[in-house]
Enzyme design. Structure first.
Site, short mmCIF file in Angstrom:
data_model
loop_
_atom_site.label_atom_id
_atom_site.label_comp_id
_atom_site.label_asym_id
_atom_site.label_seq_id
_atom_site.Cartn_x
_atom_site.Cartn_y
_atom_site.Cartn_z
N HIS A 75 67.61 -88.12 19.40
CA HIS A 75 68.25 -87.07 18.59
C HIS A 75 68.30 -87.45 17.11
O HIS A 75 68.12 -86.60 16.24
CB HIS A 75 69.65 -86.72 19.08
CG HIS A 75 70.21 -85.57 18.30
ND1 HIS A 75 69.86 -84.26 18.57
CD2 HIS A 75 71.01 -85.53 17.21
CE1 HIS A 75 70.44 -83.47 17.68
NE2 HIS A 75 71.14 -84.21 16.84
N HIS B 53 71.62 -88.12 7.80
CA HIS B 53 71.22 -86.98 6.97
C HIS B 53 71.16 -87.33 5.48
O HIS B 53 70.21 -86.98 4.78
CB HIS B 53 72.18 -85.81 7.17
CG HIS B 53 72.23 -85.30 8.56
ND1 HIS B 53 71.11 -84.89 9.25
CD2 HIS B 53 73.27 -85.13 9.42
CE1 HIS B 53 71.47 -84.50 10.46
NE2 HIS B 53 72.76 -84.63 10.59
N HIS C 271 68.55 -78.84 12.99
CA HIS C 271 67.88 -78.69 14.29
C HIS C 271 66.86 -77.55 14.25
O HIS C 271 65.76 -77.69 14.80
CB HIS C 271 68.91 -78.44 15.40
CG HIS C 271 69.92 -79.53 15.52
ND1 HIS C 271 71.14 -79.37 16.16
CD2 HIS C 271 69.91 -80.83 15.07
CE1 HIS C 271 71.82 -80.50 16.10
NE2 HIS C 271 71.10 -81.39 15.45
N ASP D 68 66.82 -85.26 14.11
CA ASP D 68 67.51 -84.96 12.85
C ASP D 68 66.64 -85.31 11.65
O ASP D 68 66.56 -84.55 10.68
CB ASP D 68 68.81 -85.76 12.75
CG ASP D 68 69.97 -85.13 13.50
OD1 ASP D 68 69.89 -83.93 13.85
OD2 ASP D 68 70.98 -85.83 13.72
#
Length: 305
Positions: free
Chosen positions: A238, A265, A79, A242
């Protein structure tokens, strides 16, 4: 020319570590041109530095974590890294006195505010961009992510959650990157999780700092946070946030289009590694004129609401 950027002043804040639940002090320091983005653990002796580099990312289980050869780590960098990307910061020292960046409210917005408090200093060295020259794709089962050439930084991200609270028509987002767009449309989107997963993880001494203050929490039927969502597509927004943070682990703005389906991720990092490993897939570029830049960064003295 488009110049590299750092901070004008040192800024500091405190927050809670998502995994430890403990207080963390975060300090952001200006850095000289061509330093890059350095994450630093100050609670170990001597302090340990982690350069922003896709190869430093060795754990993507619940967040993006940087781990060195001795097993020293800094977790939950994505973030803050997204905020650095959004504000176009090239050179910075990020210090924490704990194994993780504080989670703050679960979005990038508090970090954007912190960077604005510090102010942006332009440096008399050209900003180096990574330009995508050919398509590169990485797949994992039905999940995939790819880069294709594009004169700008465009993102096309889709998630797939079969949940009553996640609207089916709010699971895809197209975003043409700019500082202003990032701050206004992306930075405030919070991380999210399911109550059953959080309860299990906390029983394993993980996400001890997780709460309604720093995440959207769902049960099998609804959103449990009293205030609800910040905007209708906060979930996919969001995940895109990321991805911005994960892709900025190369330390440079990318000129190309990023497309992804159910990426996270790990997949974001694998794609970035695959691009950089292929010398024919990308090239360095700089810009002599601000007007020539395909990526719009905020003016250094501009505060973005």
């Amino acid at each position: 020319m488009i110049r590299q950027r750092t901070l004008k002043e040192i800024v500091k804040t405190t927050g809670v570590g998502l995994h430890s639940g403990r207080k963390v002090t975060l300090t952001l320091r200006p850095a000289a041109a061509n330093t890059g983005i350095i994450y630093r653990r100050t609670d170990v002796n001597p302090p340990v530095d982690f350069p922003a580099d896709p190869a430093s990312v060795r754990d993507t289980m619940l967040c993006t974590a940087l781990v060195n050869d001795e097993g020293v780590r800094i977790s939950t960098v994505e973030h803050l890294n997204a905020a650095l990307a959004g504000m176009g910061i090239d050179n910075i020292i990020v210090e924490v006195d704990a194994p993780e960046i504080p989670i703050m409210d679960g979005s990038a917005s508090p970090f954007v505010y912190l960077l604005q408090q510090a102010g942006i200093e332009t440096q008399n060295v050209p900003k180096r961009f990574i330009r995508i020259k050919k398509p590169v794709r990485f797949e994992d089962g039905d999940k995939w992510a790819e880069f294709v050439p594009f004169n700008g930084f465009r993102m096309d991200f889709e998630i797939e959650f079969n949940h009553p609270a996640i609207e089916s028509d709010e699971q895809r987002l197209l975003f043409d990157f700019s500082s202003q767009g990032f701050v206004r449309e992306i930075s405030r989107a919070r991380t999210f999780g399911f109550m059953r997963d959080i309860e299990y993880l906390q029983s394993q001494n993980l996400v001890l700092g997780g709460s309604f203050d720093n995440a959207i929490v769902l049960d099998d039927y609804r959103i449990l946070n009293e205030e609800g969502l910040r905007f209708d597509n906060e979930f996919v927004t969001h995940k895109l946030l990321d991805a911005i943070g994960d892709l900025y682990m190369c330390g440079h703005a990318i000129i190309g289009e990023f497309r992804a389906f159910k990426s996270g991720h790990g997949l974001n990092n694998q794609l970035l590694r695959a691009v950089l490993a292929d010398q024919e897939a990308w090239e360095w570029t700089t810009f002599e004129e601000e007007e020539g830049s395909p990526v719009a960064f905020a003016q250094p003295n501009m505060v973005l609401a």
